[in-house]
Scaffold this active site. Structure first.
Site, PDB file in Angstrom:
ATOM      1  N   GLU A 115       0.828  -1.210   0.000  1.00 45.49           N
ATOM      2  CA  GLU A 115       0.000   0.000   0.000  1.00 45.49           C
ATOM      3  C   GLU A 115       0.864   1.261   0.000  1.00 45.49           C
ATOM      4  O   GLU A 115       0.381   2.362   0.273  1.00 45.49           O
ATOM      5  CB  GLU A 115      -0.981  -0.028   1.178  1.00 45.49           C
ATOM      6  CG  GLU A 115      -1.878  -1.261   1.187  1.00 45.49           C
ATOM      7  CD  GLU A 115      -3.246  -1.081   0.517  1.00 45.49           C
ATOM      8  OE1 GLU A 115      -3.786   0.029   0.526  1.00 45.49           O
ATOM      9  OE2 GLU A 115      -3.772  -2.087  -0.019  1.00 45.49           O
TER      10      GLU A 115
ATOM     11  N   HIS B 150      -4.184   1.669   7.543  1.00 46.42           N
ATOM     12  CA  HIS B 150      -2.796   1.937   7.155  1.00 46.42           C
ATOM     13  C   HIS B 150      -2.074   2.466   8.398  1.00 46.42           C
ATOM     14  O   HIS B 150      -2.692   3.133   9.236  1.00 46.42           O
ATOM     15  CB  HIS B 150      -2.706   3.028   6.072  1.00 46.42           C
ATOM     16  CG  HIS B 150      -3.229   2.611   4.730  1.00 46.42           C
ATOM     17  ND1 HIS B 150      -4.014   3.437   3.945  1.00 46.42           N
ATOM     18  CD2 HIS B 150      -3.068   1.473   4.023  1.00 46.42           C
ATOM     19  CE1 HIS B 150      -4.308   2.817   2.809  1.00 46.42           C
ATOM     20  NE2 HIS B 150      -3.748   1.620   2.830  1.00 46.42           N
TER      21      HIS B 150
ATOM     22  N   CYS C  47      -2.791  11.321   3.795  1.00 46.59           N
ATOM     23  CA  CYS C  47      -3.147  10.377   2.724  1.00 46.59           C
ATOM     24  C   CYS C  47      -3.078  11.047   1.365  1.00 46.59           C
ATOM     25  O   CYS C  47      -2.835  10.391   0.353  1.00 46.59           O
ATOM     26  CB  CYS C  47      -4.584   9.887   2.888  1.00 46.59           C
ATOM     27  SG  CYS C  47      -4.898   9.003   4.392  1.00 46.59           S
TER      28      CYS C  47
HETATM   29  O1  SUG Z   1      -7.808   2.991   0.505  1.00 42.74           O
HETATM   30  N1  SUG Z   1     -10.565   5.113   0.902  1.00 42.74           N
HETATM   31  C1  SUG Z   1      -9.133   4.936   0.867  1.00 42.74           C
HETATM   32  C2  SUG Z   1      -8.471   5.871   1.832  1.00 42.74           C
HETATM   33  C3  SUG Z   1      -6.980   5.850   1.704  1.00 42.74           C
HETATM   34  C4  SUG Z   1      -6.295   6.599   2.781  1.00 42.74           C
HETATM   35  N2  SUG Z   1      -4.904   6.569   2.588  1.00 42.74           N
HETATM   36  C5  SUG Z   1      -3.990   6.519   3.579  1.00 42.74           C
HETATM   37  N3  SUG Z   1      -4.297   6.209   4.810  1.00 42.74           N
HETATM   38  N4  SUG Z   1      -2.756   6.747   3.260  1.00 42.74           N
HETATM   39  C6  SUG Z   1      -8.733   3.482   1.149  1.00 42.74           C
HETATM   40  O2  SUG Z   1      -9.343   2.862   2.021  1.00 42.74           O
HETATM   41  C7  SUG Z   1     -12.840   4.748   0.105  1.00 42.74           C
HETATM   42  C8  SUG Z   1     -13.561   4.720  -1.230  1.00 42.74           C
HETATM   43  C9  SUG Z   1     -15.036   4.528  -1.106  1.00 42.74           C
HETATM   44  O3  SUG Z   1     -15.486   3.901  -0.152  1.00 42.74           O
HETATM   45  O4  SUG Z   1     -15.781   5.028  -2.002  1.00 42.74           O
HETATM   46  C10 SUG Z   1     -11.347   4.561  -0.037  1.00 42.74           C
HETATM   47  O5  SUG Z   1     -10.890   3.952  -0.979  1.00 42.74           O
END
Ligand code: SUG
Length: 420
Positions: free
Chosen positions: A166, A234, A351
């Site tokens: 990730e 994460h 993020c």
């Molecule tokens: O991968 N949310 C992302 C958020 C990513 C956050 N990134 C870090 N923590 N670096 C994920 O979970 C939600 C999309 C939706 O539900 O429509 C989403 O993909």
């Protein structure tokens, strides 16, 4: 021969794409699940992101960006034979604007850390979630252009499945200054819990090998399974590092004392700023995203923590921030920003950005932001990004046309139509 040059940290934020929506696609990401089905506001979301970038530029920091990927993704729809009426989640996956969270675009090892003295980038395969697994090849296409100067950068292919990777969200770097050799810390999750452990240890180890890191300056640590269980999908939801400072929740790691010891053995100057559970519970830390902050070194040398506005609304989190500032520790400023549209999908200020330590002169200038370009982006977004998307709009041909046109206008304005 590559010269060290003027190595600075450049934050590459993801521009929020015009199809930004709330589909509840990420199991284990509490914000994503709890906002599922809400209307989204792509224009406001993208402008919030630009606002955050403008703020950091005004602080004298180098700023870049990555572009939204082409959505809806016809290839995903075709290869999964998605029936739009029945497979709503798969349909939404093909429409997801999730590439905005560029902390998951790649893992980056700056030139001073690597055997060949180049900055190495490995796009994250993101295999755990179907809507994210479709990102990496198109992300790589951007990285190949932005960091195409092969005297200074190497862009790898993603680590193959089934080892989930990730990217920078599970990677921290400790150093005396961004331009000096650092210690890289990879944080992985152990599978078997209620929620997926999205970062596999073997993916982290592969990235470290690909990047030519010195084993004596590389540390692998396990995330606390209880943190994953509580919604820290994460590691950057519960800790962040900058230069000598590790800012972390007490419950971030599986075995905290030996983790601090292992990092300290490789990097004796380590300063840990730990938030105890008695001051801020794990649940409150995850709800407010206190740790999903940008911990930045300002040109004055002071460190600032750019946190989501939500931190100011939490009595315990804000009280802790005020006490921390009063205590004269290494973090001297706390700066709240409004990224609510991204937060509702589990994406805070950290993020939304990928940190690359490089000489800005070696990066393709089309990916670097200036005041004038920020204005230009705001204009395109204001004119072409949809104001609102309701869940029932996903799949509509008119909306597909709108989001494609909007992205196309952005590419045109940045002279990047090569990205298609
Ligand atoms: O991968 N949310 C992302 C958020 C990513 C956050 N990134 C870090 N923590 N670096 C994920 O979970 C939600 C999309 C939706 O539900 O429509 C989403 O993909």
């Amino acid at each position: 021969m590559n010269k060290p040059g003027n190595l600075v940290e450049i934050n590459f934020d993801g521009i929020v794409g015009p199809s930004h929506n709330y589909a509840g696609l990420s199991l284990g990401n509490i914000a994503s699940a709890s906002h599922r089905g809400d209307p989204s506001y792509p224009r406001a979301a993208a402008l919030q992101g630009i606002g955050k970038m403008r703020g950091n530029m005004a602080r004298g920091l180098a700023q870049g960006f990555l572009l939204p990927l082409l959505r809806p993704n016809e290839e995903t729809l075709r290869r999964l034979a998605v029936n739009p009426a029945e497979d709503r989640a798969l349909l939404a996956a093909a429409w997801s604007a999730s590439s905005m969270w560029t902390a998951n675009a790649a893992t980056v090892s700056p030139a001073p850390d690597t055997a060949d003295g180049k900055c190495h980038l490995t796009p994250a395969n993101l295999v755990t979630m179907v809507h994210r697994a479709q990102e990496w090849r198109d992300t790589k296409a951007q990285l190949d252009i932005a960091f195409g100067n092969s005297d200074h950068f190497t862009v790898h292919d993603a680590v193959p499945p089934s080892f989930g990777d990730e990217g920078a969200a599970n990677h921290m770097r400790l150093c005396e200054g961004h331009g000096s050799a650092g210690v890289e810390v990879f944080v992985y999750g152990r599978p078997g819990g209620r929620f997926p452990a999205r970062q596999h240890e073997q993916a982290s180890r592969a990235v470290a090998r690909l990047h030519g890191l010195d084993p004596a300056r590389t540390v692998f640590i396990e995330q606390n399974p209880a943190a994953i269980e509580a919604g820290a999908f994460h590691n950057d939801v519960v800790s962040v590092a900058n230069e000598r400072v590790l800012f972390t929740h007490e419950e971030a790691f599986a075995d905290r004392d030996s983790v601090y010891q292992a990092i300290r053995a490789a990097f004796p100057a380590l300063e840990v700023v730990e938030v105890p559970s008695s001051a801020v519970s794990l649940a409150e830390a995850i709800k407010t995203y206190l740790f999903n902050a940008q911990l930045l070194t300002l040109p004055s040398g002071e460190m600032a923590l750019v946190v989501p506005d939500e931190c100011q609304e939490s009595a315990s989190v804000w009280a802790w921030c005020e006490a921390m500032l009063a205590s004269n520790g290494p973090i001297r400023q706390v700066i709240p920003v409004d990224v609510r549209q991204s937060m509702a999908n589990g994406g805070g200020p950290a993020c939304l950005r990928l940190r690359v330590v490089a000489d800005p002169a070696t990066v393709d200038p089309r990916f670097l932001l200036s005041e004038a370009k920020a204005e230009q982006l705001e204009k395109v977004i204001g004119e072409w990004w949809p104001e609102q998307i309701d869940p029932s709009d996903i799949g509509l041909p008119e909306l597909a046309k709108t989001v494609r046109t909007a992205r196309g206008k952005l590419l045109e304005s940045l002279d990047l139509t090569i990205l298609g």
